[in-house]
Design a protein around this motif. Sequence first.
Motif, PDB file in Angstrom:
ATOM      1  N   GLU A 161       0.824  -1.203   0.000  1.00  0.00           N
ATOM      2  CA  GLU A 161       0.000   0.000   0.000  1.00  0.00           C
ATOM      3  C   GLU A 161       0.862   1.259   0.000  1.00  0.00           C
ATOM      4  O   GLU A 161       0.557   2.232  -0.693  1.00  0.00           O
ATOM      5  CB  GLU A 161      -0.917   0.001   1.235  1.00  0.00           C
ATOM      6  N   VAL A 162       1.940   1.237   0.770  1.00  0.00           N
ATOM      7  CA  VAL A 162       2.837   2.397   0.832  1.00  0.00           C
ATOM      8  C   VAL A 162       3.487   2.634  -0.525  1.00  0.00           C
ATOM      9  O   VAL A 162       3.507   3.763  -1.041  1.00  0.00           O
ATOM     10  CB  VAL A 162       3.911   2.193   1.924  1.00  0.00           C
ATOM     11  N   LEU A 163       4.014   1.578  -1.139  1.00  0.00           N
ATOM     12  CA  LEU A 163       4.658   1.724  -2.443  1.00  0.00           C
ATOM     13  C   LEU A 163       3.649   2.107  -3.516  1.00  0.00           C
ATOM     14  O   LEU A 163       3.936   2.939  -4.386  1.00  0.00           O
ATOM     15  CB  LEU A 163       5.357   0.416  -2.813  1.00  0.00           C
ATOM     16  N   GLY A 164       2.457   1.514  -3.450  1.00  0.00           N
ATOM     17  CA  GLY A 164       1.437   1.806  -4.447  1.00  0.00           C
ATOM     18  C   GLY A 164       0.905   3.218  -4.376  1.00  0.00           C
ATOM     19  O   GLY A 164       0.368   3.740  -5.365  1.00  0.00           O
ATOM     20  N   SER A 165       1.061   3.875  -3.241  1.00  0.00           N
ATOM     21  CA  SER A 165       0.564   5.245  -3.107  1.00  0.00           C
ATOM     22  C   SER A 165       1.418   6.246  -3.863  1.00  0.00           C
ATOM     23  O   SER A 165       0.967   7.351  -4.200  1.00  0.00           O
ATOM     24  CB  SER A 165       0.523   5.644  -1.622  1.00  0.00           C
ATOM     25  N   GLY A 166       2.686   5.880  -4.138  1.00  0.00           N
ATOM     26  CA  GLY A 166       3.590   6.809  -4.809  1.00  0.00           C
ATOM     27  C   GLY A 166       3.879   8.058  -4.003  1.00  0.00           C
ATOM     28  O   GLY A 166       4.307   9.080  -4.548  1.00  0.00           O
ATOM     29  N   SER A 167       3.674   7.990  -2.696  1.00  0.00           N
ATOM     30  CA  SER A 167       3.809   9.177  -1.837  1.00  0.00           C
ATOM     31  C   SER A 167       5.236   9.440  -1.374  1.00  0.00           C
ATOM     32  O   SER A 167       5.550  10.540  -0.913  1.00  0.00           O
ATOM     33  CB  SER A 167       2.921   9.004  -0.599  1.00  0.00           C
ATOM     34  N   GLY A 168       6.099   8.433  -1.474  1.00  0.00           N
ATOM     35  CA  GLY A 168       7.446   8.580  -0.932  1.00  0.00           C
ATOM     36  C   GLY A 168       7.494   8.389   0.571  1.00  0.00           C
ATOM     37  O   GLY A 168       8.517   8.685   1.202  1.00  0.00           O
ATOM     38  N   ALA A 169       6.408   7.900   1.163  1.00  0.00           N
ATOM     39  CA  ALA A 169       6.364   7.659   2.607  1.00  0.00           C
ATOM     40  C   ALA A 169       7.267   6.492   2.978  1.00  0.00           C
ATOM     41  O   ALA A 169       7.616   5.655   2.137  1.00  0.00           O
ATOM     42  CB  ALA A 169       4.928   7.373   3.055  1.00  0.00           C
ATOM     43  N   GLU A 170       7.654   6.434   4.242  1.00  0.00           N
ATOM     44  CA  GLU A 170       8.491   5.344   4.727  1.00  0.00           C
ATOM     45  C   GLU A 170       7.739   4.562   5.800  1.00  0.00           C
ATOM     46  O   GLU A 170       6.922   5.118   6.545  1.00  0.00           O
ATOM     47  CB  GLU A 170       9.812   5.878   5.279  1.00  0.00           C
ATOM     48  N   LEU A 171       8.059   3.285   5.876  1.00  0.00           N
ATOM     49  CA  LEU A 171       7.409   2.370   6.806  1.00  0.00           C
ATOM     50  C   LEU A 171       8.354   2.066   7.964  1.00  0.00           C
ATOM     51  O   LEU A 171       9.528   1.757   7.752  1.00  0.00           O
ATOM     52  CB  LEU A 171       7.029   1.076   6.073  1.00  0.00           C
ATOM     53  N   THR A 172       7.852   2.139   9.190  1.00  0.00           N
ATOM     54  CA  THR A 172       8.664   1.830  10.363  1.00  0.00           C
ATOM     55  C   THR A 172       8.586   0.340  10.682  1.00  0.00           C
ATOM     56  O   THR A 172       7.815  -0.408  10.086  1.00  0.00           O
ATOM     57  CB  THR A 172       8.193   2.608  11.599  1.00  0.00           C
ATOM     58  N   ASP A 173       9.381  -0.071  11.657  1.00  0.00           N
ATOM     59  CA  ASP A 173       9.258  -1.412  12.204  1.00  0.00           C
ATOM     60  C   ASP A 173       8.005  -1.484  13.072  1.00  0.00           C
ATOM     61  O   ASP A 173       7.365  -0.463  13.363  1.00  0.00           O
ATOM     62  CB  ASP A 173      10.480  -1.761  13.052  1.00  0.00           C
ATOM     63  N   VAL A 174       7.683  -2.694  13.509  1.00  0.00           N
ATOM     64  CA  VAL A 174       6.558  -2.877  14.421  1.00  0.00           C
ATOM     65  C   VAL A 174       6.932  -2.343  15.802  1.00  0.00           C
ATOM     66  O   VAL A 174       8.070  -1.935  16.040  1.00  0.00           O
ATOM     67  CB  VAL A 174       6.172  -4.368  14.487  1.00  0.00           C
ATOM     68  N   LEU A 175       5.997  -2.365  16.732  1.00  0.00           N
ATOM     69  CA  LEU A 175       6.182  -1.705  18.022  1.00  0.00           C
ATOM     70  C   LEU A 175       7.005  -2.512  19.027  1.00  0.00           C
ATOM     71  O   LEU A 175       7.488  -1.945  20.016  1.00  0.00           O
ATOM     72  CB  LEU A 175       4.813  -1.379  18.630  1.00  0.00           C
TER      73      LEU A 175
END
Length: 332
Positions: A161-175
């Motif tokens: 979902e993050v890559l498909g958004s094309g937003s350039g957002a980054e994903l963190t690790d879990v908590l």
Amino acid sequence: MSSPTGPDNGLPVRMPRPRRPGRHRRPEPAVAPEGAPALVLAVPGTPSSATRSLAEETLSIARSELPGLDARIGFTDGDDEEFPTIRAALTSAVADRATRIRYAREAREMSAATADGTASEETEAPVAAPAREEEDDGLPAVVVPLLAGPDAAQLRRIRQEVLGSGSGAELTDVLGPHPLLAEAVHVRLSEAGLARADRARLFTVATAADGIILATVGGEEAVQAAGITGMLLAARLAVPVLAAALDDEGAIQHTAEQLRGSGSQNLAVAPCLIGPEIADGLLEAAAQEAGCSAAEPLGAYPALGKLVASTFAAKAGIAQPEAARQQGMPVR
């Protein structure tokens, strides 16, 4: 009688000293800086009003840790309307951030022009304006999975979902693993009457468990991560704790047999899980099969909001809230 400048009888006056900040004084919370990336909380599982309420409460705590934080919710199984998808939440967050940065830049330019006495129709934009454009090239958003431990299947979907958004957002690790998760599990056990609320207090709970099965989902990697939290929990409760996967058929029952074989009799299943990631009825069925009592999932425990804020801050390069530093353990 004495006065602030000196005593009438010639004796020295003890004047109050300003209080120094110390380890036992709560510092002022960090503030999300202007142009900071948005936080999108990625919520797994089937969307529901209860799940949304849990996520909203978690973000409310995160905002109290980082005032000024732009935080919103995205669901892995959202429908873009009542329950926005992660992709839709990112698109909206990035657009809103760009608008805020533009308005803030225009306000600064107008303020600078007014201060210089050059605010007029012919006034050119300040020279510093192009440098402000660099703010638009910063990290636009950070996605934090609402997961206590690694779950390859859920993380794969979130990453897509993050890559498909094309937003350039980054994903963190879990908590997790993290000491605050051990604290949360301890609280849920005590609420169910399965553990003492405070080990330091000299009283017992008649139904207290003498062996804990720390339940997780996500396969062997999740079990290993939960095992770290389990060691922290065992230190708090002074009883054996073993991790097992709820989604591995028979794993909870097998772990219960291990604990009984080592002398534990009154067992409890304690989910090291937040809640949305657990399939309906899975926890109850596993506990019943193993003949154990069960505590509730972590839910909107306050420490989770603090972990969300500190996990976001670490990825965004913002000074981390005090919650992470107090635990003496870095946030990943």
